[in-house]
Design a protein around this motif. Sequence first.
Motif, short mmCIF file in Angstrom:
data_model
loop_
_atom_site.label_atom_id
_atom_site.label_comp_id
_atom_site.label_asym_id
_atom_site.label_seq_id
_atom_site.Cartn_x
_atom_site.Cartn_y
_atom_site.Cartn_z
N SER A 35 -3.26 4.33 -8.31
CA SER A 35 -3.30 3.03 -8.98
C SER A 35 -3.27 3.26 -10.49
N ILE A 92 -0.24 -0.44 -4.48
CA ILE A 92 -1.69 -0.35 -4.46
C ILE A 92 -2.05 0.94 -3.75
N ILE A 119 0.83 -1.21 0.00
CA ILE A 119 0.00 0.00 0.00
C ILE A 119 0.86 1.26 0.00
N PHE A 125 -7.51 0.60 -1.84
CA PHE A 125 -7.45 -0.61 -1.02
C PHE A 125 -8.47 -0.53 0.12
N MET A 174 -4.31 -7.36 -7.80
CA MET A 174 -3.50 -6.50 -6.92
C MET A 174 -2.13 -7.12 -6.71
#
Length: 859
Positions: free
Chosen positions: A705, A749, A700, A754, A743
């Motif tokens: 993205s 991400i 993350i 997320f 993913m």
Amino acid sequence: MKNYDHKKIEKKWQKDWKETEIYKTLNSSKNKKMYVLDMFPYPSGVGLHVGHPRGYIGSDVYARMKRMGGYNVLHPMGYDAFGLPAEQYALQHKIHPKKAVEENVKTFERQLSIIGLSYDWSRKVNTTDPKYYKWTQWIFLEIYNSWYDNKKGKARKIDELVSIFEKTGNKNINASCSNDISVFTAKNWKDFSKKEKQDILMKYRLAYEGYSEVNWCPQMGTVLANDEITTDVKGDIVSERGGYPVEKKSMRQWFMRITAYADRLISGLDRLEWSSHIKEIQKNWIGKSEGALLKFPVKNIGGEIEVFTTRIDTIFSGTFLILSPEHQFINKNKINIENFSEFEKYLEIVKNKTEEERIDKNNKTGIELKGIKVINPATGFEIPVWVSDFVIASYGTGAVFADAHDKRDFDMAKKYNIPLCVSIKPQDNSLFEKIKNFEECFEEEGILFNSGTFDGLTSKEARSKITEWLASKKLASKTIKYKMRDAVFARQRYWGEPIPLKHDKDGIISDLKLKNLPLELPNVKSYEIMGTGESPLAGVKSWVKEGYETNTMPGWAGSSWYFIRYMDPTNNKEFASKKAIDYWNQVDMYVGGAEHATGHLLYSRFWNNFLYDMGYISFKEPFKKMKNIGMVLATDGRKMSKRWNNVVNPDDIVSNYGADTLRVYEMFMGPFDQSLPWSTESIIGSRRFLDKVFRLQNKISNKNSNIEIEKVFHKTIKKVSEDIENFSFNTAISSMMVLVNEMEKNENINKKDFKMFLQILAPFAPHITEEIWQNLGEKRSIHTSSWPKYDKKKIIDDMIKIAIQVNGKVRSEIDINKDISEEKIKKIVINDKNVVAWIENKLIKRIIYVKGRIVNIVV
RNA sequence: GCCCGAGUGGCGGAACUGGUAUACGCGCACGACUUAAAAUCGUGUCUCGUAAGGGAUGUGGGUUCGAUUCCCACCUCGGGCACCA
């Protein structure tokens, strides 16, 4: 990053949720409300297997999504603890049922608590709690003190009936009542004694005492309702619970006049979003038949025998009448029946028949009533009257006219050489003309096959014409009959709600007043069955001395209104306040097994309709939408049972894999309403999925993205939202698995994306999502966050892949812009290198382009 | 007997309103990592065929440019009702 430690995470958040009460239902009048209800269980002693929570998980997922969608959600749980299952358990284990229920509730709650269900436990109800059954008794009394006015199509207070009786008698009353009512006039109502008045009113009350053939189960020492019995492999009638033999027995019993509501219970189905399957079962059970009542005048003696038929169009070939052995006509006309002693012998044989012999379709027996002839109202011919036990006393009028079209009648006629006649074809459209043909039939030694139908008429049209014609001669009338019978409302057992009525020594019944409720079940040492047909309460001296009714209510009493109690579970003044009832209204989503189709689901609708009639509630039907849960079978495909030693305990799964894995797997294993075998191997897939989700935390970042994966995010949100709405949980999870696989392929991400994914996974896996959510810096629970909305713009693909077929077979695939014109695409496809080989030297007849899907070239 | 529902890989199953059948998961096979195993990751996995291609959604027909999807008949399984006139 630490590993996914489900034990630690689940314990932590379950504690937190409990303390912060995030699942508590609001009493406020927030206008978006959602009532999501599970069929409450009876807490059995053996504990849960892995199949039990599947329905609860499904409704929980739904409730959680709705809660995140901004609804004030009522999602409660309780216990249906009166009745045979609890009592049988108590008897077997020699524990007082009250104690057994307490213990079983504890086990149940412990097992449920570790699954992470979002119930508002403060609204828990228990049907055996006197504070609860006070209101079950109150509803019983309301029903007892009511009658059904067919003219107005609703239930009314019994007092109103009495005042009608005082003014005009019962001559002009069109009410649902026991069928042996004699007419009295206004003049004599006041002349009746108290007891006589009671007896008359009893025939109109919606809860009434009557004399009827019931299902008696000697081993259980009680009568059972029709939905509590079943047939075993040998075809014998046995109790659904325990499989004990059941016999027919005539007894004095309390009944509920559910038949008064038969028509509304059918028509009300139209308003419900239930599976057509359950609706079908209920329709079948109620068994509506539209037909006609026909009068057959009795020759020489006078009077007539009434017959119910759905096929009045076969009346011209009706060559004899068959009565059930119990038919009143027989005893009333003893002296005119030349062979009455023979009839008595036949009756004796019938009575001694076993159930198996009685329902043997291949061996019809019967006897002619000599000296009795009736007139076929359509043909005017004299026809004989027979008695046979295949004619059921309690359906229709207990008499049928017989003709060769019906296999049973035909068999009977062949066996005893009774004349038959088949299908008269009228020579013209006049119905009277047909009688001539009928004469011809008779001459041919009984049978004449003269096929054909009424000229130009369908049989349906013929039915209505003939009914009209005979009605004009007062020999027929349109009628509707139902297979459903009134429900037996008494059990000769200890563990049930006492019926709040008193009998004095003259047999006068008085009802308890609200202020004297609840009438508490006496706490006795011995609650064993009596074996005499009497309830154990008949052995309690103080109880009998007071004159209290010794039967108790059946198991379905408490469950027929519990959904209302949840709306206002602690109210001591009313069964629920008007305000709460109006606010919560119906159950929006009801989840449970299909096996209750002819029991609980019908009785609840009946009571709900009644309470609606009396103005206590504002909704006609209790459960607007319903989803049925399929059974979880053992790995061997059989039912999970101690007997087969194939039970999978949810505790073990929760301990080994975690509650979230159990939840995800139970939703993923297949369609919600389908019975599925448990697989100890497959569950690992659900755990791996959650492991992946947990590991994704490492990727993350705040970077955006890429567009491709962003599309997948938004498409998944759309798909999951729709799938939960439709209870298509298995495909919701599979689409989330696809997203997770995507993913994993990416380096980074986006955190915001997320988090949206966590939110749509949260209803399925509440613990792990809460953990990651708060790891990401959120301070408030994910379960009170707002359900993510997908961006419409982000789910549209600019470039799409479409298949090219030649003569219906896929030959190539191309990427095109979604807005490309049909002209252009046609040009592209015929030049596609994979296609060329297939269309070379051939004439292209057509090119079909289905936008965004496919091109088919026909050569 | 009557009334519903369902038949898709080795397994659980997916497929919008008739539009690329077999998504997703399990299992299996091979590979990577490891001293090794487990775990994890990667690749493959309806079937026949070297391939080109052919054949498959219980069976047989039909409609259609195109059918798991619609229609007809049948078979099997599950459920409900059942001597209900």
